[in-house]
Design a protein around this motif. Structure first.
Motif, mmCIF file in Angstrom:
data_model
loop_
_atom_site.group_PDB
_atom_site.id
_atom_site.type_symbol
_atom_site.label_atom_id
_atom_site.label_comp_id
_atom_site.label_asym_id
_atom_site.label_seq_id
_atom_site.Cartn_x
_atom_site.Cartn_y
_atom_site.Cartn_z
ATOM 1 N N PHE A 36 97.479 -20.228 87.719
ATOM 2 C CA PHE A 36 98.166 -18.915 87.863
ATOM 3 C C PHE A 36 99.393 -18.857 86.464
ATOM 4 N N ALA A 37 99.812 -17.569 86.773
ATOM 5 C CA ALA A 37 100.826 -17.313 85.593
ATOM 6 C C ALA A 37 102.174 -16.809 86.251
ATOM 7 N N ILE A 38 103.230 -17.192 85.520
ATOM 8 C CA ILE A 38 104.473 -16.757 86.024
ATOM 9 C C ILE A 38 105.066 -15.715 85.066
ATOM 10 N N ASN A 39 105.284 -14.607 85.410
ATOM 11 C CA ASN A 39 105.695 -13.554 84.438
ATOM 12 C C ASN A 39 107.256 -13.109 84.897
ATOM 13 N N LEU A 40 108.129 -12.882 83.831
ATOM 14 C CA LEU A 40 109.533 -12.723 84.216
ATOM 15 C C LEU A 40 109.886 -11.070 84.037
ATOM 16 N N PRO A 41 109.776 -10.324 84.793
ATOM 17 C CA PRO A 41 110.070 -8.817 84.712
ATOM 18 C C PRO A 41 111.595 -8.404 84.359
ATOM 19 N N CYS A 42 111.788 -7.354 83.872
ATOM 20 C CA CYS A 42 112.904 -6.927 83.539
ATOM 21 C C CYS A 42 113.410 -5.623 84.287
ATOM 22 N N VAL A 43 114.865 -5.141 84.071
ATOM 23 C CA VAL A 43 115.160 -4.243 84.693
ATOM 24 C C VAL A 43 114.341 -2.847 84.635
ATOM 25 N N ASP B 13 92.522 -2.853 92.848
ATOM 26 C CA ASP B 13 93.629 -4.040 92.706
ATOM 27 C C ASP B 13 94.847 -3.571 92.290
ATOM 28 N N LYS B 14 95.947 -4.166 92.520
ATOM 29 C CA LYS B 14 97.198 -3.630 92.435
ATOM 30 C C LYS B 14 97.426 -3.378 90.834
ATOM 31 N N PHE B 15 96.674 -4.113 90.133
ATOM 32 C CA PHE B 15 97.005 -3.506 88.585
ATOM 33 C C PHE B 15 96.679 -2.296 88.548
ATOM 34 N N ALA B 16 95.415 -1.928 88.811
ATOM 35 C CA ALA B 16 94.820 -0.704 88.730
ATOM 36 C C ALA B 16 95.677 0.491 89.654
ATOM 37 N N GLU B 17 96.011 0.165 90.780
ATOM 38 C CA GLU B 17 96.694 0.877 91.798
ATOM 39 C C GLU B 17 98.103 1.393 91.041
ATOM 40 N N TYR B 18 98.896 0.566 90.445
ATOM 41 C CA TYR B 18 100.004 0.770 90.012
ATOM 42 C C TYR B 18 100.138 1.040 88.440
ATOM 43 N N GLY B 19 99.051 0.987 87.686
ATOM 44 C CA GLY B 19 99.110 1.044 86.365
ATOM 45 C C GLY B 19 99.797 -0.073 85.872
ATOM 46 N N ILE B 20 99.443 -1.023 86.203
ATOM 47 C CA ILE B 20 100.168 -2.121 85.309
ATOM 48 C C ILE B 20 99.218 -2.713 84.401
ATOM 49 N N ALA B 21 99.789 -2.535 83.110
ATOM 50 C CA ALA B 21 99.242 -2.853 81.814
ATOM 51 C C ALA B 21 99.074 -4.496 81.723
ATOM 52 N N THR B 22 98.226 -5.379 81.273
ATOM 53 C CA THR B 22 98.113 -6.825 81.093
ATOM 54 C C THR B 22 97.656 -7.031 80.007
ATOM 55 N N PHE B 23 97.693 -8.409 79.447
ATOM 56 C CA PHE B 23 97.052 -8.923 78.269
ATOM 57 C C PHE B 23 96.477 -10.224 78.654
ATOM 58 N N ALA B 24 95.748 -10.825 77.787
ATOM 59 C CA ALA B 24 95.017 -12.059 78.149
ATOM 60 C C ALA B 24 96.040 -13.165 77.696
ATOM 61 N N ALA B 25 95.947 -14.234 78.999
ATOM 62 C CA ALA B 25 96.730 -15.497 78.554
ATOM 63 C C ALA B 25 95.870 -16.168 77.525
ATOM 64 N N SER C 214 93.161 -18.113 82.973
ATOM 65 C CA SER C 214 92.319 -16.722 83.268
ATOM 66 C C SER C 214 93.179 -15.765 83.821
ATOM 67 N N ALA C 215 94.266 -15.953 84.575
ATOM 68 C CA ALA C 215 95.213 -15.217 84.990
ATOM 69 C C ALA C 215 95.769 -14.099 83.989
#
Length: 184
Positions: free
Chosen positions: A67-74, A95-107, A111-112
């Motif tokens: 899994f990955a731990i991401n540290l979000p900001c304000v 999925d939540k990424f698509a639903e909320y338009g959350i951009a990601t990149f590969a670790a 795999s997360a």
């Protein structure tokens, strides 16, 4: 984004920020907000995270072993609230990424996906401890890669002064959050 020496990865979590846990297995992925994440050891770098047995994130974590731990900001507080309020199982066909338009990149080593715009990222491999996982919902993991936004983390320490919008957030209770404060 810069790599963080694994011996100093604990410093990304020492101040107790709210985190986003991402997981993936096969063609499924999920994201959830989590406040009970803690550094555990230096060498090798280890963390603990409490993930309820009923979450979709946990199902994917256990299936994949990472899994990955991401540290979000304000700037990301609304997204943190959104992903913390609904299960990925409750979004049929998406999925939540698509639903909320959350951009990601590969670790780099797992795999997360990693969430764009965060201030720190820890890629983690679960150390199987069935008793702790089943009894306390407590996972122990080795940090296999760590990264941070060099604008606010360098030389092994945080320096948010002058970057208010990039401060990490802390969940107090009942949906109330605070931003990391001024350095003293």
């Amino acid at each position: 984004m810069q790599s963080v020496d694994l011996a100093k990865a604990f410093r990304l979590l020492n101040h107790g920020p709210t985190t986003l846990i991402t997981s993936a297995h096969a063609d499924q992925r999920n994201i959830m907000a989590a406040a009970w994440v803690c550094a555990l050891d230096f060498n090798p770098a280890k963390v603990t995270v409490v993930i309820d047995r009923n979450t979709y994130t946990r199902e994917l974590m256990e299936a994949e072993g990472t899994f990955a731990i991401n540290l979000p900001c304000v700037q990301q507080i609304e997204m943190v609230k959104q992903v913390g309020a609904i299960s990925g199982r409750d979004l049929p066909g998406t999925d939540k990424f698509a639903e909320y338009g959350i951009a990601t990149f590969a670790a780099h080593k797992i795999s997360a996906p990693l969430v764009e715009g965060c201030e720190g990222w820890l890629e983690c491999k679960i150390i199987p401890e069935p008793h702790n996982q089943n009894t306390y919902d407590l996972f122990i993991a080795e940090v296999v890669a760590a990264h941070a936004d060099e604008r606010v983390f360098s030389d092994g320490r945080w320096h948010f002064d002058g970057h208010d919008e990039l401060r990490t957030v802390h969940h107090i209770a009942g949906g109330v959050f605070f931003a990391t404060g001024q350095s003293c």
